[in-house]
Write an enzyme that holds these catalytic residues in place. Structure first.
Site, mmCIF file in Angstrom:
data_model
loop_
_atom_site.group_PDB
_atom_site.id
_atom_site.type_symbol
_atom_site.label_atom_id
_atom_site.label_comp_id
_atom_site.label_asym_id
_atom_site.label_seq_id
_atom_site.Cartn_x
_atom_site.Cartn_y
_atom_site.Cartn_z
ATOM 1 N N ASP A 8 -1.986 0.373 -12.070
ATOM 2 C CA ASP A 8 -2.061 0.535 -10.622
ATOM 3 C C ASP A 8 -0.663 0.852 -10.108
ATOM 4 O OD1 ASP A 8 -4.688 -0.117 -10.851
ATOM 5 O OD2 ASP A 8 -4.562 -2.035 -9.801
ATOM 6 N N ASP A 129 -16.968 0.530 -5.570
ATOM 7 C CA ASP A 129 -16.260 -0.738 -5.449
ATOM 8 C C ASP A 129 -17.071 -1.622 -4.513
ATOM 9 O OD1 ASP A 129 -14.201 0.465 -6.953
ATOM 10 O OD2 ASP A 129 -13.344 1.322 -5.123
#
Length: 256
Positions: A8, A129
């Site tokens: 990330d 998500d």
């Protein structure tokens, strides 16, 4: 089953968030290229990159870092975060990215996603998500009224994969949500990539039982950064199919 390490990117650094909260970020390495090479050297066959700055901004931000990573690696790289129009997706493909991951536009601009999947067959993955079963958007900062299963049903069969993330488990090391993964897999023939909550080798191996129903890959992030999972060992274990390593009734605990 493919074990995919995650990086990330926030401010050009390699970080991990807790439940997608930008205020709860931890920097693990200031050199993401170094990390990417480490995962490749440990046997990774694919890398998962998320441009967290891009997810907030609505367009790719860490482009230079992404380019450096792609050029440094010999394995395919998939990238998500802020891909909300065709030019952004094309920018990544021009960098040599193998797969572009779109999320917010799957809810807000489904026709665009269909067009992208048809224009770039098997190169566009859809990120679903979920927060309490509903799809989150805009870098997880907003939650829509769209059910994750309904979105999965609507996705073009030209999509490369569905990356399903349980937000409440992401970065928490509490184990994957097997029940939700099985439910998503039951409504689509598109390969599912599990994401969120992986804390141990047993967590990864437990997902082998879902491979026949469509869960073909698993993304591992915080667990490999904290040392709870050895990436090379996990890749080998999955290749060996070491189901005997799973504790009895493990699935019952994971679904609790």
């Amino acid at each position: 089953m493919e074990v995919i390490p995650a990086i990330d990117l926030l401010g050009g650094h390699c970080v991990r968030l807790y439940q997608g909260d930008y205020a709860q970020s931890q920097v693990f390495n200031e050199n993401p290229v170094e990390v990417a090479l480490q995962w490749q050297n440990q046997g990774a066959t694919r890398l998962h990159l998320v441009d967290l700055d891009g997810a907030k901004a609505g367009h790719p931000v860490n482009v230079d870092v992404i380019k450096k990573i792609v050029r440094a690696l010999d394995i395919p790289v998939q990238v998500g975060g802020g891909l909300r129009d065709r030019p952004s997706v094309e920018t990544l493909f021009n960098l040599g990215v193998d797969r572009a991951i779109v999320g917010t536009v799957a809810v807000e601009k489904p026709e665009l996603v269909k067009e992208l999947c048809e224009t770039f067959p098997k190169q566009v993955a859809i990120g679903i998500d979920a927060r309490n079963g509903k799809v989150a958007t805009k870098g997880w900062l907003e939650t829509s009224e769209v059910e994750a299963t309904e979105l999965a049903k609507a996705i073009s069969d030209q999509a490369a994969a569905i990356i399903y993330t349980d937000i409440h488990r992401d970065g928490t090391l509490v184990g994957p949500n097997q029940e939700a993964l099985r439910e998503i897999a039951s409504v689509t023939d598109i390969p599912i990539i599990a994401s969120g909550g992986i804390s141990s080798l047993s967590d990864i191996l437990s997902l082998l039982s879902l491979e026949p129903v469509g869960v073909k890959s698993v993304i591992v992030g915080k667990a490999i950064y904290t040392g709870k999972v050895d990436l090379a060992e996990a890749i080998k274990a999955v290749g060996d199919g070491r189901l005997q390593d799973i504790p009895p009734n493990f699935g019952d605990t994971a679904l609790a």
